[in-house]
Design an enzyme around this catalytic site. Sequence first.
Site, mmCIF file in Angstrom:
data_model
loop_
_atom_site.group_PDB
_atom_site.id
_atom_site.type_symbol
_atom_site.label_atom_id
_atom_site.label_comp_id
_atom_site.label_asym_id
_atom_site.label_seq_id
_atom_site.Cartn_x
_atom_site.Cartn_y
_atom_site.Cartn_z
ATOM 1 N N ARG A 136 0.804 -1.219 0.000
ATOM 2 C CA ARG A 136 0.000 0.000 0.000
ATOM 3 C C ARG A 136 0.842 1.276 0.000
ATOM 4 O O ARG A 136 0.630 2.184 -0.814
ATOM 5 C CB ARG A 136 -0.926 0.016 1.227
ATOM 6 C CG ARG A 136 -2.129 -0.856 1.106
ATOM 7 C CD ARG A 136 -2.518 -1.396 2.465
ATOM 8 N NE ARG A 136 -1.593 -2.461 2.781
ATOM 9 C CZ ARG A 136 -1.825 -3.740 2.479
ATOM 10 N NH1 ARG A 136 -2.974 -4.079 1.965
ATOM 11 N NH2 ARG A 136 -0.924 -4.666 2.716
ATOM 12 N N THR A 137 1.783 1.370 0.932
ATOM 13 C CA THR A 137 2.490 2.640 1.135
ATOM 14 C C THR A 137 3.360 2.980 -0.075
ATOM 15 O O THR A 137 3.350 4.113 -0.564
ATOM 16 C CB THR A 137 3.341 2.561 2.418
ATOM 17 O OG1 THR A 137 2.525 2.051 3.472
ATOM 18 C CG2 THR A 137 3.872 3.919 2.803
ATOM 19 N N ARG A 177 11.092 3.692 4.066
ATOM 20 C CA ARG A 177 10.632 2.629 4.973
ATOM 21 C C ARG A 177 11.849 1.804 5.353
ATOM 22 O O ARG A 177 12.639 1.419 4.483
ATOM 23 C CB ARG A 177 9.583 1.741 4.319
ATOM 24 C CG ARG A 177 9.299 0.514 5.182
ATOM 25 C CD ARG A 177 8.076 -0.224 4.778
ATOM 26 N NE ARG A 177 6.871 0.550 5.060
ATOM 27 C CZ ARG A 177 5.647 0.028 5.027
ATOM 28 N NH1 ARG A 177 5.466 -1.237 4.720
ATOM 29 N NH2 ARG A 177 4.602 0.769 5.290
ATOM 30 N N HIS A 234 4.511 5.532 11.763
ATOM 31 C CA HIS A 234 4.034 5.478 10.377
ATOM 32 C C HIS A 234 3.054 6.653 10.199
ATOM 33 O O HIS A 234 1.847 6.462 10.123
ATOM 34 C CB HIS A 234 3.343 4.129 10.143
ATOM 35 C CG HIS A 234 3.106 3.760 8.717
ATOM 36 N ND1 HIS A 234 3.288 4.637 7.657
ATOM 37 C CD2 HIS A 234 2.658 2.597 8.166
ATOM 38 C CE1 HIS A 234 2.981 4.010 6.531
ATOM 39 N NE2 HIS A 234 2.595 2.789 6.810
ATOM 40 N N LYS A 258 25.204 -6.054 -1.070
ATOM 41 C CA LYS A 258 26.675 -6.180 -1.020
ATOM 42 C C LYS A 258 27.249 -5.472 0.197
ATOM 43 O O LYS A 258 28.464 -5.295 0.308
ATOM 44 C CB LYS A 258 27.288 -5.571 -2.282
ATOM 45 C CG LYS A 258 26.814 -6.215 -3.577
ATOM 46 C CD LYS A 258 27.387 -5.440 -4.765
ATOM 47 C CE LYS A 258 26.658 -5.780 -6.044
ATOM 48 N NZ LYS A 258 26.899 -4.790 -7.100
HETATM 49 N N1 CP Z 1 -0.463 -0.185 5.945
HETATM 50 C C1 CP Z 1 0.741 -0.384 5.376
HETATM 51 O O1 CP Z 1 1.720 0.253 5.713
HETATM 52 O O2 CP Z 1 0.743 -1.338 4.400
HETATM 53 P P1 CP Z 1 2.029 -1.768 3.534
HETATM 54 O O3 CP Z 1 2.963 -2.479 4.460
HETATM 55 O O4 CP Z 1 1.478 -2.670 2.446
HETATM 56 O O5 CP Z 1 2.650 -0.529 2.981
#
Ligand code: CP
Length: 326
Positions: free
Chosen positions: A55-56, A105, A133, A83
Amino acid sequence: MNRHLISAGDLSRDDAVLILDTAAELARVEGRPIRKLPTLRGLTVVNLFYEDSTRTRTSFEAAAKRLSADVINFSAKGSSVAKGESLKDTALTLEAMGTDAVVIRHPASGAPRRLTGWVSGRVINAGDGTHEHPTQALLDAFTMRQRLIGNGPGGGAGGPGGDPRGQGLDGIRVTIVGDVLHSRVARSNVLLLSTLGAQVTVVAPPTLMPLAVETWPCRSSYDLDGELRKSDVVMMLRVQQERMTAAYFPSVREYRRRYGLDASRMALLPEHAIVMHPGPMNRGVEIAAEVADSSRSTIVAQVANGVTVRMAVLYLMLGGATEGAA
Ligand code: CP
């Protein structure tokens, strides 16, 4: 707004409402034959993902492209990270190619904050370890406002039909349930929702309740059924097996019996209440399929709102606000 978005706690109430209102305005574009705006033309956004995401990552990519930015998708898998290249060297390499914003992320809590010291562009936290998040919390708040306060420009099927623009979530009762200990979504939501005036309660088994939860701006409880009866929103969290280093509950069956949301437990909610989940879901563990697919569920709407909310964040952080949205 701050230069970077690392924590939901970085946002004042005015900042958060501005993002939600901007997202509602940008959602109008979704209804147009051409859904693209020229606002970020000539700017480059790097999606720097060291951890899996559906999603993100895709919604940040869609958001940046709809604002006409150039997008570089970087995944640690298949890169020189394999590496042994460090985060700093990877970031400096991408910076040398010309980067205006980095969406990161990372499995390590604190990695986005470290990145702010190494790159000149804006840094947006797309999930760091068990820390935060913030854009997930923003899209969740947007969805609650849309569904519970009314039909603003962002659309929305529920609510009393009022205009949510300019409003927070004052008095909305939100219950966040499950693996709070490992949840960056819970941390960011507690911070943002309390800033917006919501009354937040976290519910978890004792083993999955953070030790310092009493310092958080929320209530805590072990009694899910008691809390459901007085909730406007129930947000189910994924059981994060991959972060568990010990046995936190006797069995999946026991967890589901005490803390899972099935149809009979959903019936305890007030009639207007909504069911949320950030995804990805463990169907049959924290949430039953019949609940996830029910009319109370906002799970698909949350994903759609993720694009417009992330458009708003990029737009406001990269200076598009001075050029006009449409
Ligand atoms: N909700 C969320 O962060 O989903 P993803 O891990 O798919 O990005």
